[in-house]
Design an enzyme around this catalytic site. Sequence first.
Site, short mmCIF file in Angstrom:
data_model
loop_
_atom_site.label_atom_id
_atom_site.label_comp_id
_atom_site.label_asym_id
_atom_site.label_seq_id
_atom_site.Cartn_x
_atom_site.Cartn_y
_atom_site.Cartn_z
CB SER A 93 6.28 -6.65 7.38
OG SER A 93 5.53 -5.55 7.80
NE ARG A 146 -2.12 -0.72 3.74
CZ ARG A 146 -2.50 -0.10 4.86
NH1 ARG A 146 -3.61 0.59 4.89
NH2 ARG A 146 -1.75 -0.16 5.95
CG ASP A 197 3.84 -5.26 12.16
OD1 ASP A 197 4.80 -5.39 12.93
OD2 ASP A 197 3.16 -6.23 11.76
#
Length: 920
Positions: free
Chosen positions: A610, A549, A664
Site C-alpha cells: 500500500s 500481516r 487493496d
Amino acid sequence: QIQRALRSLSIPLERLHIMKGHMMEDMCKGLSLQTHEQAKVRMLPTYICSIPNGTEKGNFLVVELCQNQVRTLLVTLYGDGNMSPQMMYKIFDMPEGIMEGEGQALFDFIAQCMTKFLAETISSDTRSSEEHLPLGFVFPFSCRQTQLDKAELLSWSKGFSCSGVVGKDVVQLLQSAINKQGMGTNETGSSWLSPWRRKFSQSAPGQLCHVDVVALMNDTVGTMMTCSMEGRPCEVAMVADKGSNCCFMAEAYLVETIEETSGRMCVNTEWGCFGDDGSLNDIFTPYDVCVDEESSNPGEKRFEKLVGTLYLGEIVRHALIALNAEKAVFTGTNAAVLKEKGVFTMQHVLDIINNEDGITDVRRILEVLGLQPSERDCGRVQQICRAVVGRAASLHATGLAAILSYMCQTRDLETLMVNVGVEGELYTGYPRFEEILLSVSRLLAPECMATLLPSRDGSGRGAAMVTAVAWRLAAQRRGVNEVLAPLRLTRADLEKVQALMREEMERGLGKETNASASVRMLPTYVSQTPDGTERGDFLALDLGGTNFRVLVVHVTEEGISMASEIYVIPAAIMQGTGRGLFDHIMDCIMDFQMKQNLLTQMLPLGFTFSFPCQQVGLDKALLLTWTKGFSASDCVGEDVVQMLRDAAQRKQYLGMQVVALVNDTVGTMMACGYDDPKCEIGLIVGTGTNACYMEEMRNVGTVEGDEGRMCINMEWGAFGDNGCLDHLFTHFDRVVDENTINPGKQRFEKLISGMYLGEIVRQILIVMTERQLLFQGRPCPKLQTKNIFQTKFLSTIELNGMPLRQIQAILNELEIDASFEDSLLMREVCQTVSLRAAQLCAAGLAAVVEKMRESRGLDQLSVTVGVDGTLYKLHPCFSQNLQKTLKDLAPNCDVSFMLSEDGSGKGAALVAAVASRAAN
C-alpha cells in the site's frame, strides 16, 4: 349518608395507579399513526420544537380571542434572558352579534383591533415601514394543526358559531384580514361593524406594518413558554381552570402523525376527553352522571368534567341535592334553590374550603344563596366541597404522573427532573392544590422529580414567547441554510461531476493524455476475476504500515478458511536500508510458514503493497515514494517484488513464489468476486477512497493488446487536482485542504473520505458559532483544535433514533457546552457533510458503471461492487445515500453491493489463486 358520599368521591391509590396506566396507553395510541383517530387523549402536535433560551429580542404582537373580548398585547424582549420584558396591552369588547355572524367579519374586527392598538402603542415616527412585526394568535378552539402557522378549525365552542370558518385555515383568515387593513381596505359588507370602523378610522392610520402571523397556539402551550422565560427550562405545562389540559416536550420521532423525527416537539395532550371510552365509569359518581347529562356535550370530555372548575360547583350542587333527598343536609328547610343550575359556583366552593376559622363564613355564603343551614349542615357542605376539589387535584396529579413517567421512559432515564408550569383557577384558588399535586404524583411516579412553576399570563406573555422563539428559529434557519447551501448538491451538480469523472477516465486511459490526467487509471495486470474453480493454499502479505500481516488462505470446495499473524516492523528497520527491511519481512514469512507447517511447500503469494507504485506487470511494480513514516534506503525506483525475491534468495528460501502485487482496492474486488462472479468493481470508502473496475482491453491505451479485460486501479482520490472540481469546493473544504500535508492534492478524496469529514464539520461549526447560530455565539476554544472532531462522531451522531442527550454527552467530552437545539443543528451539519460525500462517491461510481455498460454495448448492465472501508461499513446512512443516488444517476445499471472481508489479505491471496489458475 355523608360517609358514603365522601367515600364515593375518594379514589384509592391503587385505582389511581390503574388510571395512570390507562392514560399512558391512550397517550401512545394518540401518538401512533394507526390508532390516532381512535385515541381519546388526542396528543396533538403543536409544531413548537424549542423553548426560550434568553436570546430572543424584538417586538412581538399577540392577539387573543376570548369569551366576549379580543385582547391585544405588545411584548418587547431585550435578549437579556427575558428577565425584564416590557408589555403593553388593550382589551376590546366584541360588538353584539359578532360571535354568531360571518367569519370574515370576526377576523376583520380582530385586525381592526390590532390596527387601533398599534396606532396607540407604536408612534409612526419610530415604526419603520419595512419592519416586520411577528404575531402570535391565541385561538382557544379545537383545531387540526399541520404547521406552527397553519390550523384548520374543527368546531366552534364557548358560544361562537361564525359561518364560513369551520374547515378553514384560521391563520390564513387572520392574515388576509390583516393584509386588507394594511392596504387600507375598510369595507367588508357587514353593516353592524360600521360604527367600529368609523371609530377606528379616526384614530388609526388604517394599516398594519408588515404584521406576519407566525404562530397559532392554545393557552396550555403559552403556560409552558411563560415559565421558560426566566432562565428555567420548562418542558411540561398544566392548566387547571374551567377546562383542563396538559402539554409536554415529547421526543419527535415518537409523534408519528408528523414527518419530523429529530429533536422534540411540544404535544398538546387534550386530556379532557380521557375516559370518553368508558374507562372512568367506575369512578363516576351519581353526581358526576347528573352533571354530564345536563352538560351541552353528554358523554364527552368526561375527565374534564371531573376536574374542571366549570363543573366542580355543579358536582357539589348535585351531591347536596342527593344528600338533601336522604335528609342528610338542610332538613326541615327549603333547599329548592339547589335545583337551579349554576347557582353553586366555583368561587363559592373555594370560599367554603379555604375557610379554616370556623363555619361563620360558610353559613354566610350558604345564606346568600338562599339556604338556611344548621351548624352541622355547614360542616357537611365543607366536607363535600373539600372532597370534590381534593379529588380533582388527585386526578390532575394522576395525569401529570402519566406524562412524567412517559417522558422518563422515552428518554431512557433512570430519574427525570423537570419543571412544570401551572396555571388556572384551581391552582391559584386552592392553597392545597400544589401539595396534593406533588405528593400524589410522587407516589404514582417515584422516579420523577417535578418542580412546579407558577405561570403568569400564559395566553399573553406565553404566546409572545412562542412567537419570539418561532421568530428566532426562523432567523436561525435562514442563517443555517445560508451556511450549508454550498454543500447541498443538486442533481445537475452531480450530473456534472459524473460527466467530469468520465472525461478524466478517458484521459487517464489514453496513451497520449495519461500523464496529464488527474484520474491516473493505472493498469493492474489483473485480467480475470475468480470463477469459483480456484483450489489450493495461497499466501498473502499485507504491508501498509508499522504492522504487517502474513496470511495463508485455504481455498476448497467447501469455501475459504484463513490463518494469519501480525508482525511489527521496528522504527530502525523502517528507516534503515531496503535490504534490511525486506530481510526482516522474509524472516517473518518464514516464521509464519514454520508455525503453520508449510515450510515444505512452495506456495503462490499475493503481495498487498500500500505505497505509491508504477505497476508494469502483475508481478512487477516500481516504488515511486515512501509514505507513512517509511524511509528505507535504496528502494525508490526499484521493483519491490524483485526486492522480496532477492531477500528470499539470500535466505535460500524456496517456500513461496510471488505471483502478484496487489492494490487493496483490487483485493476488495477479488475477495467479493469469489462469492459473486458478477463482482467487477472494487470500492474503498474509509480513511481514503479509491475504485477499480474491469475495463475492456481495447480501451486501455497504456497497455499493448486489445483482447479481454484488465482491472484498472483508478486512483480517483486525485480527481479534481487539475481544478475541474473547484466550483464544488466550499470555504470549509479550502481551509481543510490548506491545512493538510498535501495541499491541492487528492481533492476528491478530501470531499469524501473519513480522514477529512470530521475536519469539514469542525470548520462549519466554527463559522456557525461566529455567526451566533450555535452555542448562543459563545466561543468554544476546544473547537479550534485540529482533528478534535473525529469522523467517528459523525457516525454516532447520525445514528437513527440516537437520543439528543447522548449527542450532548459526546459534545461534553469535547468540552463543548451544547444545548438541545445545538445538538439538533450539529446533527444536521453532520448529515449534510456525509450526504454530500455519499452523493459525490455515487456520481463517480455512476461514471464507472455507465462506461462499463456502454463499452459492452448493453442496454442494461448488471454488476456487483465489492466495498470496504470504515465510512461505508460503519456510518449509518452513507451506504443508503450512495446507493439511492447511484440508482438515480445510472438508471440503466442494476448495481448490487457486497461488503468485502479482508480485501488486502484474502483478496491478495485470491489474486494469486486466479493467477495460478490462469498459468495452469
